[in-house]
Design an enzyme around this catalytic site. Structure first.
Site, PDB file in Angstrom:
ATOM      1  N   SER A 183       2.636   5.122  20.641  1.00 46.55           N
ATOM      2  CA  SER A 183       3.171   3.758  20.689  1.00 46.55           C
ATOM      3  C   SER A 183       3.152   3.117  22.069  1.00 46.55           C
ATOM      4  CB  SER A 183       4.588   3.756  20.138  1.00 46.55           C
ATOM      5  OG  SER A 183       5.423   4.525  20.971  1.00 46.55           O
ATOM      6  N   HIS A 211       2.708   3.976  13.328  1.00 47.44           N
ATOM      7  CA  HIS A 211       2.056   2.837  13.994  1.00 47.44           C
ATOM      8  C   HIS A 211       0.610   2.660  13.550  1.00 47.44           C
ATOM      9  CE1 HIS A 211       4.965   1.299  16.887  1.00 47.44           C
ATOM     10  NE2 HIS A 211       5.363   2.543  17.091  1.00 47.44           N
ATOM     11  N   LYS A 242       7.544  -0.795   9.579  1.00 48.23           N
ATOM     12  CA  LYS A 242       6.649  -1.421  10.567  1.00 48.23           C
ATOM     13  C   LYS A 242       5.650  -2.335   9.839  1.00 48.23           C
ATOM     14  CE  LYS A 242       7.570   1.715  14.325  1.00 48.23           C
ATOM     15  NZ  LYS A 242       7.824   3.149  14.328  1.00 48.23           N
TER      16      LYS A 242
END
Ligand SMILES: *Cc1c(COP(=O)(O)O)cnc(C)c1O
Length: 396
Positions: A183, A211, A242
């Site tokens: 990240s 991610h 996310k």
């Protein structure tokens, strides 16, 4: 009673403040989107959300959530195995497995719980967990909860991974554990090589796609798609918090015996509430949308390519990215804070990161792109970066 610890806590808090590490929370009064309103009344362009596909405020998901609220109510008031499992939960678990090309899935309240409850039931003293040094905090905590021996390899360093695999050869089972996208840099784990080494040294592979799911790979299936190793990874964990709508919820998906045992033994699953029907209903709709069209992925990839090209052209130094994360390197911690503050004055909301979140002397601004951004937003951001970069002497 409270007196003594109160002083102790006050001391700790002032130390955090003095070190410049005190985190404040900016207050947003609108929905999450490319443009958000702050409680000061000003509107800013948001470049720090994990809202990669722009789904956090998508009308289709809001509609699906409302419909599930009407049909299945507000809360479950139970863990899954008592009376917390609805037909919707089962549909969503099946959709997740279908999306990742795996055998079965299990939902958690968050991916923090999925990772926290993964290792302890599966691995014992005679086993080895071999973990990337930049893995997420939830993986680190999850590994700590298991009795297995721990090995660490340098971030995405395949030579070091091989050494650790060799050191772990006398263990009963071995598992390589990695984030899909890291990240802070936006780099991807070299999953093709990891799978190759896993074969050579007879190890399992676990990837955390938080991610990368929805972001990486032509159709957003994550790093297993990007490296063409779908079905060759034993365990994938991920989040609904996310790219996938941004509300809440995590999952583990993979080999069916693993998932079956997690349902029996994984503590965050057994001892924590089922996720609410509205979130599950929206999740189902979200995975349907993912399979109907690549439009959001395409837009995200176009936006990322455009921003990275333009910010480089402007003269900034960025970390090589393979995701929707673009780290604009400033190196100096103070500069990163000043830079972010000035960008906010220009209507661009980003965060500057510095040690210990990133290595010392590698302070940066992390820009996160979204399918919700329009080209004009990206141009505005590059213009603001350029203006502030010149004012602060980063650009000539
Ligand atoms: C965000 C994140 C998590 C935690 O996910 P939540 O669903 O928010 O708990 C876990 N692992 C990685 C790599 C993440 O980026």
């Amino acid at each position: 009673m409270y007196g003594k610890i109160k002083e102790h806590l006050q001391d700790q808090l002032s130390q955090i403040r003095e070190a410049g590490l005190y985190k404040t929370e900016r207050i947003i009064t609108s929905a999450q989107d490319a443009v958000i309103r702050l409680n000061s009344g000003e509107e800013v362009l948001n470049f720090c959300a994990n809202n990669y596909l722009g789904l956090s405020n998508h009308p289709e998901l809001i509609k699906a959530a409302k419909s599930a609220l009407d049909s299945h109510g507000f809360g479950m008031s139970s863990v899954r195995f008592i009376c917390g499992t609805t037909d919707l939960h089962k549909v969503l678990e099946a959709k997740i497995a279908e999306f990742f090309g795996t055998e079965d899935s299990i939902l958690y309240a968050a991916c923090f719980d999925a990772n926290g409850g993964l290792f302890e039931p599966l691995f014992q003293e005679e086993d080895a967990i071999i973990s990337d040094s930049l893995n997420h905090a939830s993986i680190i905590d999850g590994v700590r909860l298991s009795k297995a021996r721990r090995f660490r390899y340098k971030n995405a360093d395949m030579k070091d991974l091989e050494l650790q695999l060799q050191a772990a050869q006398d263990s009963r089972f071995r598992i390589i554990v990695t984030d899909g996208v890291f990240s802070m840099d936006g780099n991807v784990a070299p999953l093709d090589e990891i799978v190759g080494l896993a074969r050579k040294y007879n190890a399992l592979v676990m990837v955390d796609e938080c991610h990368s799911a929805g972001v990486v790979g032509d159709t957003g299936r994550g790093v297993t798609e990007r490296f063409n190793v779908r079905g060759e990874v034993d365990i994938i964990t991920g989040t609904l918090g996310k790219a996938f709508g941004g509300a809440i919820g995590g999952f583990t998906t993979g080999k069916k015996e693993i998932i079956e045992l997690l349902r029996q033994r994984s503590r965050p699953y057994l001892f924590s509430n089922a996720i609410p029907p509205s979130v599950v209903g929206a999740g189902i709709r979200m995975f349907e949308m993912m399979t109907e069209t690549k439009e959001l992925q395409n837009r995200l990839h176009r936006n990322t390519d455009y921003f990275v090209t333009k910010i480089k052209e402007a003269g900034f130094d960025i970390k090589p990215t393979k995701s929707a994360i673009c780290a604009v390197m400033l190196y100096d911690a103070k500069l990163s804070q000043e830079f972010a503050a000035r960008l906010l004055n220009e209507g661009i909301y980003v965060i500057g990161f510095y040690y210990p979140v990133v290595p010392n002397g590698e302070a940066r601004i992390r820009v996160q792109l979204s399918a919700a951004h329009h080209q004009q937003h990206l141009d505005q951001a590059v213009m603001a970066f350029t203006k502030v970069g010149k004012a602060l002497g980063v650009l000539k």
